[in-house]
Design an enzyme around this catalytic site. Structure first.
Site, PDB file in Angstrom:
ATOM      1  N   HIS A 111      -1.820  -5.581   1.478  1.00  0.00           N
ATOM      2  CA  HIS A 111      -2.792  -6.103   1.121  1.00  0.00           C
ATOM      3  C   HIS A 111      -2.778  -7.608   0.649  1.00  0.00           C
ATOM      4  CE1 HIS A 111      -6.778  -7.237  -0.340  1.00  0.00           C
ATOM      5  NE2 HIS A 111      -6.142  -7.718  -1.438  1.00  0.00           N
ATOM      6  N   LYS A 168       0.732  -1.118   0.059  1.00  0.00           N
ATOM      7  CA  LYS A 168      -0.095  -0.135  -0.019  1.00  0.00           C
ATOM      8  C   LYS A 168       0.755   1.054  -0.134  1.00  0.00           C
ATOM      9  CE  LYS A 168      -3.714  -2.413   2.449  1.00  0.00           C
ATOM     10  NZ  LYS A 168      -4.774  -2.385   3.607  1.00  0.00           N
ATOM     11  N   ARG A 214      -1.998 -14.790   3.975  1.00  0.00           N
ATOM     12  CA  ARG A 214      -2.483 -14.088   4.961  1.00  0.00           C
ATOM     13  C   ARG A 214      -1.760 -14.314   6.412  1.00  0.00           C
ATOM     14  NH1 ARG A 214      -6.685 -10.469   3.868  1.00  0.00           N
ATOM     15  NH2 ARG A 214      -7.780 -10.965   6.095  1.00  0.00           N
ATOM     16  N   ARG A 224       2.692  -7.021   9.061  1.00  0.00           N
ATOM     17  CA  ARG A 224       2.284  -6.008   9.659  1.00  0.00           C
ATOM     18  C   ARG A 224       2.486  -5.955  11.222  1.00  0.00           C
ATOM     19  NH1 ARG A 224      -3.803  -7.394   7.419  1.00  0.00           N
ATOM     20  NH2 ARG A 224      -3.963  -5.857   5.367  1.00  0.00           N
ATOM     21  N   THR A 277      -5.477  -7.807  10.756  1.00  0.00           N
ATOM     22  CA  THR A 277      -5.621  -6.554   9.844  1.00  0.00           C
ATOM     23  C   THR A 277      -5.421  -5.163  10.697  1.00  0.00           C
ATOM     24  OG1 THR A 277      -7.597  -7.523   8.587  1.00  0.00           O
ATOM     25  CG2 THR A 277      -7.639  -5.183   9.065  1.00  0.00           C
ATOM     26  N   GLU A 312      -9.738 -10.201  -7.624  1.00  0.00           N
ATOM     27  CA  GLU A 312      -8.949  -9.176  -7.462  1.00  0.00           C
ATOM     28  C   GLU A 312      -7.695  -9.053  -8.207  1.00  0.00           C
ATOM     29  OE1 GLU A 312      -7.549  -9.349  -3.454  1.00  0.00           O
ATOM     30  OE2 GLU A 312      -9.520  -8.763  -2.629  1.00  0.00           O
ATOM     31  N   TYR A 356     -12.487  -2.917  -3.026  1.00  0.00           N
ATOM     32  CA  TYR A 356     -13.061  -2.882  -1.661  1.00  0.00           C
ATOM     33  C   TYR A 356     -14.525  -2.975  -1.635  1.00  0.00           C
ATOM     34  CZ  TYR A 356      -8.527  -2.107   0.475  1.00  0.00           C
ATOM     35  OH  TYR A 356      -7.238  -2.372   1.004  1.00  0.00           O
ATOM     36  N   ASN A 393      -1.518   0.032   7.306  1.00  0.00           N
ATOM     37  CA  ASN A 393      -1.255  -1.315   7.700  1.00  0.00           C
ATOM     38  C   ASN A 393      -0.316  -1.962   6.569  1.00  0.00           C
ATOM     39  OD1 ASN A 393      -3.323  -2.025   6.048  1.00  0.00           O
ATOM     40  ND2 ASN A 393      -4.333  -3.307   7.306  1.00  0.00           N
ATOM     41  N   PHE A 422     -15.087   3.307   7.709  1.00  0.00           N
ATOM     42  CA  PHE A 422     -13.808   3.823   7.382  1.00  0.00           C
ATOM     43  C   PHE A 422     -13.492   3.881   5.894  1.00  0.00           C
ATOM     44  CE2 PHE A 422     -13.855  -0.607   8.364  1.00  0.00           C
ATOM     45  CZ  PHE A 422     -13.235  -1.324   7.311  1.00  0.00           C
TER      46      PHE A 422
HETATM   47  N1  UDP Z   1      -9.315  -0.734   7.621  1.00  0.00           N
HETATM   48  C1  UDP Z   1      -9.494   0.197   8.323  1.00  0.00           C
HETATM   49  N2  UDP Z   1     -10.270   0.466   9.604  1.00  0.00           N
HETATM   50  C2  UDP Z   1     -10.623  -0.629  10.045  1.00  0.00           C
HETATM   51  C3  UDP Z   1     -10.772  -1.838   9.174  1.00  0.00           C
HETATM   52  C4  UDP Z   1      -9.885  -2.055   8.067  1.00  0.00           C
HETATM   53  O1  UDP Z   1      -8.880   1.336   7.939  1.00  0.00           O
HETATM   54  O2  UDP Z   1     -11.376  -0.508  11.208  1.00  0.00           O
HETATM   55  C5  UDP Z   1      -8.622  -0.868   6.296  1.00  0.00           C
HETATM   56  C6  UDP Z   1      -7.270  -1.606   6.349  1.00  0.00           C
HETATM   57  O3  UDP Z   1      -6.438  -0.666   5.549  1.00  0.00           O
HETATM   58  C7  UDP Z   1      -7.674  -3.066   5.950  1.00  0.00           C
HETATM   59  C8  UDP Z   1      -8.681  -2.511   4.708  1.00  0.00           C
HETATM   60  O4  UDP Z   1      -9.467  -1.620   5.543  1.00  0.00           O
HETATM   61  O5  UDP Z   1      -6.542  -3.497   5.647  1.00  0.00           O
HETATM   62  C9  UDP Z   1      -9.435  -3.736   4.239  1.00  0.00           C
HETATM   63  O6  UDP Z   1     -10.152  -4.207   5.587  1.00  0.00           O
HETATM   64  P1  UDP Z   1     -10.176  -5.677   5.584  1.00  0.00           P
HETATM   65  O7  UDP Z   1     -11.325  -6.056   6.825  1.00  0.00           O
HETATM   66  O8  UDP Z   1     -10.602  -6.547   4.300  1.00  0.00           O
HETATM   67  O9  UDP Z   1      -8.742  -6.179   6.285  1.00  0.00           O
HETATM   68  P2  UDP Z   1      -7.482  -6.957   5.553  1.00  0.00           P
HETATM   69  O10 UDP Z   1      -8.349  -7.989   4.623  1.00  0.00           O
HETATM   70  O11 UDP Z   1      -6.880  -5.877   4.768  1.00  0.00           O
HETATM   71  O12 UDP Z   1      -6.756  -7.570   6.582  1.00  0.00           O
HETATM   72 MG    MG Z   2      -9.820  -7.904   3.211  1.00  0.00          MG
END
Ligand code: UDP
Ligand code: MG
Length: 201
Positions: free
Chosen positions: A166, A60, A136, A153, A142, A177, A100, A163, A108
């Site tokens: 992705h 990112k 993952r 992370r 996350t 994706e 997304y 974070n 958010f």
């Molecule tokens: N995110 C955020 N605030 C939150 C949760 C998610 O800013 O409370 C952002 C964060 O950058 C995250 C992205 O949204 O990586 C996508 O969220 P997801 O739940 O899909 O998490 P990921 O798959 O990236 O772990």
């Molecule tokens: Mg996700």
């Protein structure tokens, strides 16, 4: 050789009665008619998890700004995965809203899009055994506050809004994706010389 052995098995599983092969090439006839017998990788990977599983990993904008691209690539190479696609780009809001789409209603969401469009991203496709789930785990929780040390992370970030990376969260999600960020011709099919040292298939 492996493909020749696998194709008939896969066809029998998903297209019963379509096992006919071409005389000259040995390629099953059903596979010559992509529009009628479109390859359903989602089903195929469920039954044959090692058939070219791929995932989308993106560094990112915060990761690019902090010059973490090399270290993140190194982790995936070191683990044994194969890089099959790589792009650096400034993502558009439209692309991110597709990427997304499941988060559009979250509080958010707008700050997430602002963050993701704040600078260039480096998007990659990695291939290998169980790559979706393993990446993952490598990327970590996350919320970096909960991410374990040793994860990307957990080692490089502090706050959920920054974070660093992705990773697709399912095989189906990864397929969606990858198609969003890459054209088919931008993905490389190539043989890694250490293939037999990282997996038995
Ligand atoms: N995110 C955020 N605030 C939150 C949760 C998610 O800013 O409370 C952002 C964060 O950058 C995250 C992205 O949204 O990586 C996508 O969220 P997801 O739940 O899909 O998490 P990921 O798959 O990236 O772990
Ligand atoms: Mg996700």
């Amino acid at each position: 050789m492996l493909q020749r052995r696998l194709f008939p098995i896969i066809l029998q599983q998903f297209y019963p009665g379509q096992q006919e092969t071409c005389l000259l090439s040995g390629i099953p006839r059903a596979l010559q008619h992509g529009h009628r017998y479109a390859w359903n990788r989602s089903k195929a990977t469920a039954a044959f998890p090692d058939v070219r599983e791929r995932t989308l990993i993106a560094v990112k904008p915060d990761g690019v700004q902090r010059r973490l691209v090399g270290q993140i690539i190194q982790r995936f190479e070191q683990r044994g995965f194969k890089l099959v696609g790589l792009r650096m780009l400034q993502a558009s809001e439209d692309l991110l809203s597709e990427h997304y789409c499941e988060l559009r209603k979250k509080s958010f969401y707008h700050s997430l899009v602002r963050y993701m469009t704040s600078g260039p991203v480096v998007v990659m496709v990695w291939e290998g055994h169980n790559v979706v789930q393993t990446s993952r785990t490598m990327v970590g929780h996350t919320n970096p506050a909960e991410a374990l040390a040793g994860t990307v992370r957990g080692d490089f970030s502090l706050h959920v809004s920054r974070n660093v990376v992705h990773a697709s969260d399912s095989v189906e999600g990864a397929q969606r994706e990858i198609q969003l960020w890459f054209k088919a011709q931008e993905l490389m099919d190539w043989d890694c010389c250490d293939k037999s040292s990282t997996s038995e298939k």
